[in-house]
Scaffold this motif. Structure first.
Motif, PDB file in Angstrom:
ATOM      1  N   LYS A  11      -0.876  -1.836 -11.407  1.00 41.53           N
ATOM      2  CA  LYS A  11      -0.865  -1.459  -9.995  1.00 41.53           C
ATOM      3  C   LYS A  11      -2.274  -1.548  -9.408  1.00 41.53           C
ATOM      4  O   LYS A  11      -2.464  -2.036  -8.285  1.00 41.53           O
ATOM      5  CB  LYS A  11      -0.309  -0.042  -9.835  1.00 41.53           C
TER       6      LYS A  11
ATOM      7  N   SER B 283      -8.774   9.029  -5.889  1.00 44.47           N
ATOM      8  CA  SER B 283      -9.949   9.346  -5.073  1.00 44.47           C
ATOM      9  C   SER B 283     -11.225   8.972  -5.812  1.00 44.47           C
ATOM     10  O   SER B 283     -11.250   8.859  -7.045  1.00 44.47           O
ATOM     11  CB  SER B 283      -9.965  10.840  -4.743  1.00 44.47           C
TER      12      SER B 283
ATOM     13  N   GLN C 155      -7.234   2.202  -3.474  1.00 43.14           N
ATOM     14  CA  GLN C 155      -6.047   1.677  -2.799  1.00 43.14           C
ATOM     15  C   GLN C 155      -4.772   2.021  -3.578  1.00 43.14           C
ATOM     16  O   GLN C 155      -3.691   2.107  -2.992  1.00 43.14           O
ATOM     17  CB  GLN C 155      -6.180   0.167  -2.634  1.00 43.14           C
TER      18      GLN C 155
ATOM     19  N   GLN D 122      -3.876  -4.438  -6.257  1.00 41.34           N
ATOM     20  CA  GLN D 122      -4.366  -4.005  -4.951  1.00 41.34           C
ATOM     21  C   GLN D 122      -5.240  -5.090  -4.313  1.00 41.34           C
ATOM     22  O   GLN D 122      -5.861  -5.899  -5.019  1.00 41.34           O
ATOM     23  CB  GLN D 122      -5.148  -2.696  -5.088  1.00 41.34           C
TER      24      GLN D 122
ATOM     25  N   GLY E 195      -4.350   4.861  -4.979  1.00 42.31           N
ATOM     26  CA  GLY E 195      -4.088   6.282  -4.799  1.00 42.31           C
ATOM     27  C   GLY E 195      -5.051   7.229  -5.471  1.00 42.31           C
ATOM     28  O   GLY E 195      -4.865   8.453  -5.393  1.00 42.31           O
TER      29      GLY E 195
END
Length: 538
Positions: A434, A169, A165, A438, A167
């Motif tokens: 960050k 993968s 979430q 999420q 960013g």
């Protein structure tokens, strides 16, 4: 004086490989000198037992750095293996090769044969990867690599979802087609036991008649005849011994002890050695310098759901996981503390990741003296997201303090001594928050425990990571490889510049650090180094 074709100093990640490869044909005799003792210890063989070996002087050098201004004046603890297998017997077992571009950069610095495609056959030959063989992965090699996807704590899935979430993968194999992204770490274990370099390479080699291993044998000096290394002086059981090398002396004592032994033997920075009363055999200002290390920090959170804290802390939990391990060789004790992880870029403009992530489904804010608190976690549900830099620009040095081989060298780490390292770590810790913010993880978190919600400004974040950061145990480059003696210690064939009959083959030769954990690259260096040695003695 007994003579062996090859005398190897150190039975660590590279030295074990050398012993096996150089003795395999039966043509050459090999002596391995190890300052420590046997690896046949329960907490060495049990994967999570490295919490017990973290300070254990029976298997650990327990080095300390000088007070480091970059770490707010703190003295950092540097564990290094003093045991058969070296640091591969006490490490966290995460199996990472590094980014292919790391090795291509080595090659492009004037080291032919050290690009990624050159080294890929060695990496594949080493591996027995549980995931199977592919263009990039090996099967059937000496080092079993375990896929932990189905074994890690369920909370790891929440971390992976939150990182997605944010960013990043999902990456099923950090040693595959790409390194970037998040996933579950593969580790060097087999059947619930640590797969150290000693288990994979040295123990099989010790069955051969042409291999001798001496433990509790501290190398004190390289013996030279003119500019040629011809043997090693060592202490064992209080007595001084000497042994002769008919073909080569090979230092595989690691990034601290290899430069230390060179300096004790009169090879190194001339003025420094003269001031200590050491006669100069060969002057080289680079020996002990160019020290690089990865530095890391954890952000710790209190959770709303049970973590490994509730399993590993109570006596009944310890009993349960202990019985599970003893009877089945499974459970938390059969794994590393680093379940998930990953690699990311603090700046999208960067060509490859510059930061590594670690997810731990437990927390250890309160520590127990003399023990890494893996087995005594906090009494509340906690977990940590850690990170470390991949290619720091800070440089330190390792210099002997005296001409006494038993005096520990002076380690000056110089962590966070460049603006670049500070800036990227600042960006990295903000990214950890960050991830934690999420949806997949935010609902799980009661509070951020370390450093805590009051730490918000750039100045406070920097001060916090200076106070709480420390090594992630990847020192390299103190005998760095390169074509120019003015800037390096060994040539691309790992021969010490200006001397004969002497090579250094361990992580100290890395021209620069690699992006990730250094055990797999160290084992590869032993494999590659053995190929170079054998090619010169056909």
């Amino acid at each position: 004086m007994q003579t062996y074709d090859f005398v190897i100093v150190g039975s660590g990640s590279a030295g074990c490989v050398l012993a096996e490869r150089l003795s395999a044909s039966g043509r050459f005799s090999v002596l391995v000198l190890e300052a420590g003792g046997s690896d046949r210890r329960f907490y060495v063989q049990m994967p999570l037992g490295y919490g017990k070996t973290f300070y254990d002087p029976a298997v650990n050098w327990n080095y300390k750095t000088e007070p480091d201004p970059g770490l707010a004046g703190n003295v950092d603890h540097w564990p290094r293996g003093k045991v058969l297998g070296g640091s591969s017997s006490i490490n966290a077992m995460v199996w990472i090769r590094g980014h292919p571009a790391d090795y291509d950069a080595w090659r492009d610095q004037g080291n032919p044969g050290w690009g990624f495609e050159d080294l890929l056959p060695a990496f594949k030959a080493i591996e027995d990867n549980e995931a199977g063989a592919s263009r990039l992965r090996g099967k059937g090699g000496p080092v079993h690599v375990t896929d932990c996807t189905k074994l890690v704590h369920p909370l790891t899935g929440r971390y992976l979802e939150a990182a997605g979430q944010a960013g990043l993968s999902l990456n099923p194999d950090f040693n595959g087609e790409t390194q970037e992204g998040v996933g579950v770490y593969q580790i060097s274990t087999r059947d619930g036991r640590r797969m150290s370099a000693a288990r994979a390479f040295l123990r099989p080699a010790m069955k051969r008649k042409n291999v001798r291993v001496e433990t509790n044998a501290l190398a004190t000096r390289i013996i030279f005849e003119g500019k040629r290394a011809v043997g090693i002086e060592y202490e064992q059981n209080g007595a001084s011994q000497t042994v002769r090398a008919g073909r080569e002396v090979i230092l595989s004592a690691g990034s601290i002890n290899s430069p230390q032994l060179l300096q004790l033997s009169g090879v190194g920075p001339a003025n420094h050695l003269k001031n200590l009363g050491i006669d100069i055999v060969h002057a080289n200002e680079n020996i002990g310098r160019n020290l690089e290390d990865h530095v890391g920090i954890n952000y710790t959170f209190e959770g709303r759901e049970a973590t490994l804290n509730q399993t590993l802390r109570p006596w009944w939990g310890k009993l349960l996981v202990g019985m599970q391990y003893l009877l089945l060789r499974t459970g938390p004790l059969s794994l590393s503390m680093n379940a998930g992880g990953g690699f990311f870029r603090t700046d999208p403009a960067l060509p490859r990741p510059n930061m590594q992530l670690y997810f731990q489904a437990f927390s250890t804010v309160k520590t127990k003296a003399g023990e890494r608190p893996i087995l005594t976690p906090d009494n509340w549900p906690g977990f940590s997201i850690g990170l470390s830099n991949c290619r720091p620009t800070s440089r330190g040095e390792i210099m002997i303090r005296s001409n006494n081989p038993r005096d520990y060298p002076k380690i000056v780490a110089n962590a966070y001594s460049t603006d670049e390292d500070v800036a990227e770590m600042l960006a990295a810790v903000k990214f950890v928050r960050k991830i934690a913010a999420q949806p997949a993880m935010a609902d799980l978190i009661v509070r951020e425990v370390m450093p805590g919600p009051s730490i918000t400004s750039d100045e406070d974040l920097i001060l916090d990571f200076r106070k709480r950061s420390g090594t992630v145990y990847h020192p390299v480059s103190t005998c760095r490889m390169g074509p120019d003696p003015a800037t390096s210690v060994v040539d691309p064939r790992l021969k010490v510049h200006g001397l004969d009959g002497l090579r250094v083959i361990d992580a100290s030769i890395f021209p620069d650090n690699i992006s990730g954990n250094t055990n797999a690259p160290s084992i590869m260096t032993g494999w590659k180094g053995a190929e170079l040695v054998l090619a010169d003695h056909i």
